[in-house]
Design a protein around this motif. Structure first.
Motif, PDB file in Angstrom:
ATOM      1  N   GLU A  49       0.961  -1.105  -0.031  1.00  0.00           N
ATOM      2  CA  GLU A  49      -0.070   0.017  -0.019  1.00  0.00           C
ATOM      3  C   GLU A  49       0.785   1.249   0.110  1.00  0.00           C
ATOM      4  OE1 GLU A  49      -2.844   0.136   2.818  1.00  0.00           O
ATOM      5  OE2 GLU A  49      -3.945  -1.744   2.116  1.00  0.00           O
ATOM      6  N   ARG A  50       1.866   1.079   0.638  1.00  0.00           N
ATOM      7  CA  ARG A  50       2.835   2.502   0.590  1.00  0.00           C
ATOM      8  C   ARG A  50       3.527   2.630  -0.706  1.00  0.00           C
ATOM      9  NH1 ARG A  50       3.137   6.917   3.232  1.00  0.00           N
ATOM     10  NH2 ARG A  50       5.129   7.485   4.318  1.00  0.00           N
ATOM     11  N   GLU A  53       0.794   4.037  -3.047  1.00  0.00           N
ATOM     12  CA  GLU A  53       0.813   5.507  -2.453  1.00  0.00           C
ATOM     13  C   GLU A  53       1.838   6.650  -3.460  1.00  0.00           C
ATOM     14  OE1 GLU A  53       0.334   8.217   1.531  1.00  0.00           O
ATOM     15  OE2 GLU A  53       0.886   6.312   1.683  1.00  0.00           O
ATOM     16  N   ASP A  56       1.272   6.887  -6.986  1.00  0.00           N
ATOM     17  CA  ASP A  56       0.266   7.667  -7.144  1.00  0.00           C
ATOM     18  C   ASP A  56       0.720   8.986  -7.368  1.00  0.00           C
ATOM     19  OD1 ASP A  56      -2.148   6.288  -8.002  1.00  0.00           O
ATOM     20  OD2 ASP A  56      -2.608   5.826  -5.908  1.00  0.00           O
TER      21      ASP A  56
END
Length: 455
Positions: A49-50, A53, A56
């Protein structure tokens, strides 16, 4: 670019663990200093998830190159988890082989979303919108809506607003902010906390600059993008608009400097590419300046008779170019902000004509005072007709500054009318055009005032 084998790297593991605790902007800044292979290693070692991020963030310069180096299943998982608009930007940077290779690793919904986003024109609302938004039917209660937001929040890029749809037609009927929703009665229908006015919307073909103006005008965090039947197909968020406007402004500034816009950061663009971007306009400007040499050749006789006139040619030419560049910059910005439109050209003329005359008179007075002071103080002897020379310089400055203001203000209108970007009316281009006509004005005024004396 071919996938490479990313073997476990102890240094990358350590760096990834350290970076995982940093702010995402600091992570991006650190990664931008690394090569693509190192970025790929670190992304693979970061928590999933990091890493998403980080990917993105539009500021991550080598995202496409790094993803292309990852194993296909890992790269596909990252692309699927990324926000749709950012994934589309990255996908567009892949070469054809990589695009086909990774496309097979995406689920059907992601492929469909990317296909739709990539089909829109480059500078349109559709090209920068995200398809990840929260919408609910108007029959739901506030509590149902809040429960739904909790379930889907992780799969949505932002939840600035909730879009209320007609349950039968799926048309967008209202938009409600998250703040207003939270403050509403949980048992009340969601429509009870919805503002009475219709939501501000745009179509996917609308230019992103127009979207930015709407966000500024109505103080919005996001704008829904709707199709011809008023069904919402995506949203444009204020941060996406900011990123787009920075890119747009950078492009305009580079064009105003008299060169083609760079499509890569300065430190990353190749030497030959930089030469190509700059050489074309420099060559055009050189050809324009050759007309200046031709003009001087035409007035060679006058120059031989009154060699003193050559002393003021740089002053005359630079003043005209400067006034034209000022006017061009003002008009290009006003057109970009829609402060004026093409039909306002005559208003601009009525404004720039007196402005040019006043500015020219100010510069003309300074030129006359300078010649008089140099003559009186003995710094230079302009001869017995120095007053006529001062009048020539003063009159020429009035004419050239006025002409430069008119030329600089009208050229963006002409380019826009012809379908070109007004920013192409760069300051060097205007200065070159004014240089040629400035010489004609200068020697025309000299012939009128100095006839029978020096000429």
């Amino acid at each position: 670019m071919n996938e490479i084998e990313l073997a476990p790297d102890l240094l990358s593991v350590v760096v990834a663990r350290t970076l995982a605790e940093e702010h995402v902007a600091d992570i991006v800044e650190t990664l931008n200093e690394q090569d693509s292979a190192t970025i790929a290693h670190i992304l693979q070692e970061l928590p999933f998830e990091r890493a998403v991020e980080v990917l993105d963030q539009p500021e991550l310069a080598d995202a496409a190159e790094a993803l292309a180096l990852l194993p296909e299943d890992r790269a596909g998982a990252f692309l699927t988890a990324m926000s749709a608009d950012r994934a589309a930007d990255v996908f567009q940077d892949f070469d054809d082989e990589t695009r086909q290779r990774l496309s097979a690793r995406l689920d059907r919904q992601t492929r469909t979303d990317l296909g739709k986003l990539l089909a829109y024109p480059e500078h349109s609302a559709g090209s920068i919108m995200t398809t990840e938004f929260v919408s609910v039917p108007s029959t739901w209660t506030v509590q149902q809506t809040l429960d739904y937001i909790r379930r889907v929040e992780r799969s949505r890029e932002t939840v600035y607003a909730i879009y209320v749809l007609d349950p039968a037609t799926k048309k967008l009927v209202r938009a409600v902010s998250l703040r207003r929703l939270i403050s509403g009665d949980p048992a009340a229908p969601v429509e009870s906390v919805v503002p009475a006015h219709k939501p501000i919307t745009v179509t996917p073909e609308v230019d992103r600059e127009d979207v930015a103006r709407l966000i500024t005008k109505y103080d919005l965090l996001s704008v829904p993008v709707v199709d011809a039947e008023d069904r919402i197909i995506g949203i444009v968020t204020f941060d996406d608009v900011i990123d787009a406007m920075i890119a747009e402004t950078t492009e305009d500034v580079q064009k105003l400097g008299g060169m083609e816009a760079l499509d890569e950061p300065y430190n990353e663009i190749g030497f030959l590419a930089m030469i190509r971007k700059r050489a074309g306009w420099l060559s055009i400007l050189l050809l324009g300046e050759m007309l200046t040499a031709s003009a001087m050749q035409f007035f060679q006789t006058e120059l031989e008779k009154a060699i003193v006139l050559t002393l003021f040619i740089p002053l005359i030419m630079s003043s005209g170019g400067n006034s034209g560049s000022q006017a061009t910059s003002l008009i290009i910005r006003a057109l970009a902000l829609r402060e004026i439109t093409l039909k306002d050209w005559w208003r601009v003329i009525l404004r720039e004509l007196p402005s040019g005359l006043v500015l020219g008179s100010i510069l003309g007075a300074i030129g006359i005072v300078r010649i008089a002071l140099w003559q009186w103080l003995g710094f230079y002897d302009y001869g017995p007709h120095w007053m006529l020379i001062a009048a020539t310089v003063g009159g020429a400055l009035i004419g050239i500054v006025t002409f430069g203001s008119m030329m600089g203000s009208m050229l963006p209108f002409l380019l826009k009318r012809a379908g070109f970007d007004p920013a192409s009316a760069s300051a060097p281009l205007v200065a070159t055009l004014v240089d040629v006509t400035g010489l004609v004005i200068y020697f025309g005024v000299a012939a009128l005032i100095l006839s029978g004396t020096l000429l």
